[in-house]
Design a protein around this motif. Structure first.
Motif, PDB file in Angstrom:
ATOM      1  N   ASN A 134     -38.925 -10.885 -35.972  1.00  0.00           N
ATOM      2  CA  ASN A 134     -38.942 -10.387 -34.520  1.00  0.00           C
ATOM      3  C   ASN A 134     -39.488 -11.281 -33.528  1.00  0.00           C
ATOM      4  O   ASN A 134     -40.547 -11.981 -33.581  1.00  0.00           O
ATOM      5  CB  ASN A 134     -39.766  -9.017 -34.648  1.00  0.00           C
ATOM      6  CG  ASN A 134     -39.267  -7.884 -35.423  1.00  0.00           C
ATOM      7  OD1 ASN A 134     -39.542  -7.198 -36.109  1.00  0.00           O
ATOM      8  ND2 ASN A 134     -37.760  -7.655 -34.748  1.00  0.00           N
ATOM      9  N   VAL A 135     -38.788 -11.241 -32.404  1.00  0.00           N
ATOM     10  CA  VAL A 135     -39.224 -11.807 -31.069  1.00  0.00           C
ATOM     11  C   VAL A 135     -40.220 -10.944 -30.545  1.00  0.00           C
ATOM     12  O   VAL A 135     -39.555  -9.657 -29.926  1.00  0.00           O
ATOM     13  CB  VAL A 135     -38.078 -12.515 -30.436  1.00  0.00           C
ATOM     14  CG1 VAL A 135     -38.586 -13.243 -28.910  1.00  0.00           C
ATOM     15  CG2 VAL A 135     -37.336 -13.536 -31.235  1.00  0.00           C
ATOM     16  N   VAL A 136     -41.401 -11.187 -30.004  1.00  0.00           N
ATOM     17  CA  VAL A 136     -42.116 -10.468 -29.265  1.00  0.00           C
ATOM     18  C   VAL A 136     -42.328 -11.201 -27.990  1.00  0.00           C
ATOM     19  O   VAL A 136     -43.225 -12.029 -27.981  1.00  0.00           O
ATOM     20  CB  VAL A 136     -43.312  -9.731 -29.883  1.00  0.00           C
ATOM     21  CG1 VAL A 136     -44.294  -8.843 -29.018  1.00  0.00           C
ATOM     22  CG2 VAL A 136     -43.086  -9.393 -31.293  1.00  0.00           C
ATOM     23  N   VAL A 137     -42.159 -10.597 -26.709  1.00  0.00           N
ATOM     24  CA  VAL A 137     -42.850 -10.762 -25.436  1.00  0.00           C
ATOM     25  C   VAL A 137     -43.995 -10.232 -24.922  1.00  0.00           C
ATOM     26  O   VAL A 137     -43.710  -9.299 -24.957  1.00  0.00           O
ATOM     27  CB  VAL A 137     -41.487 -10.894 -24.310  1.00  0.00           C
ATOM     28  CG1 VAL A 137     -42.093 -11.253 -23.078  1.00  0.00           C
ATOM     29  CG2 VAL A 137     -40.595 -11.776 -24.784  1.00  0.00           C
ATOM     30  N   PHE A 138     -45.266 -10.902 -24.894  1.00  0.00           N
ATOM     31  CA  PHE A 138     -46.204 -10.366 -24.344  1.00  0.00           C
ATOM     32  C   PHE A 138     -46.327 -10.540 -22.870  1.00  0.00           C
ATOM     33  O   PHE A 138     -46.309 -11.811 -22.241  1.00  0.00           O
ATOM     34  CB  PHE A 138     -47.497 -10.907 -25.068  1.00  0.00           C
ATOM     35  CG  PHE A 138     -47.779 -10.279 -26.345  1.00  0.00           C
ATOM     36  CD1 PHE A 138     -48.526  -9.582 -26.855  1.00  0.00           C
ATOM     37  CD2 PHE A 138     -47.025 -11.193 -27.203  1.00  0.00           C
ATOM     38  CE1 PHE A 138     -48.667  -9.401 -28.202  1.00  0.00           C
ATOM     39  CE2 PHE A 138     -46.965 -11.221 -28.726  1.00  0.00           C
ATOM     40  CZ  PHE A 138     -47.826 -10.048 -29.165  1.00  0.00           C
TER      41      PHE A 138
END
Length: 225
Positions: free
Chosen positions: A214-218
């Motif tokens: 999964n790609v997660v942008v914070f």
């Protein structure tokens, strides 16, 4: 034999005179050098270095700037759309929940341009972490978050709300997590400020099991409008 009397030296040839003359020359040279060095630092206002350069031996101090205080959290209000201008994304939002297996739902596969917002979490601008989910691609082609992994730190994410307000976030980091060891607490856990997590698929693709990661942008809230 009477010794000859030595003649007295003229005053301008005495040792005392030579020492005095040398000392006076040294003082004059030091004064001249100091003046030349001082004149070299003078820049007229509007010169090549601008008005904030050294002039007449005095430096213009830069005005002190205070850090901008963080925006206040917004009250709860459901989101209506999500924008990531640097990626050309402007998509409507629908509410999503959890599956029977307690996993996060995704928007309908036949509507790849929708973004899902987790109703059990914070709303955009509210204290805590708001969760937004979207597909990377489908069998028919790229989906809403096809380019999410390429968003850069410092870029903005805007979430419009039903109350007419917009929560503006600034990207802090982008991480890729293996699904087998996904850090639930880091992604979904409580936060001390309003933040957002934008999530899509990533890693390698397998026809039977799908994507491996999964790609997660914070990002954190930096403005409201």
């Amino acid at each position: 034999m009477v010794p000859r009397r030595r003649r007295r030296r003229p005053w301008h040839r005495t040792r005392a005179y030579r020492l005095t003359r040398t000392a006076l020359l040294a003082v004059v040279l030091v004064t001249v050098v100091a003046r030349c060095e001082g004149d070299g630092d003078v820049t007229a206002p509007g010169g090549p270095d601008g008005p904030d350069t050294v002039a007449a031996g005095r430096a213009h101090a830069a005005p002190s700037t205070r850090p901008t205080p963080p925006p206040r959290p917004l009250p709860r209000s459901r989101p209506t759309s999500l924008r990531i201008p640097s990626l050309g994304i402007d998509a409507p939002i629908i509410g999503i929940g959890l599956t029977k297996e307690r996993e996060l739902e995704t928007p309908p596969i036949d509507k790849p341009k929708l973004v899902g917002w987790y109703r059990g979490g914070a709303t955009p601008g509210e204290q805590g972490a708001a969760i937004a989910v979207g597909h990377r691609d489908t069998r028919t082609g790229p989906a809403v978050f096809a380019g999410l992994a390429s968003v850069k730190r410092g870029k903005q994410i805007e979430a419009r709300r039903a109350d007419g307000r917009t929560a503006v976030y600034t990207v802090d980091r982008v991480k890729v997590f293996d699904k087998a060891s996904f850090p639930d607490k880091e992604v979904y856990g409580p936060t001390r400020r309003p933040e957002i997590r934008v999530i899509t698929c990533g890693g390698l693709f397998d026809r039977r099991s799908g994507y491996t990661s999964n790609v997660v942008v914070f990002a954190h809230l930096t403005a409201t409008k």
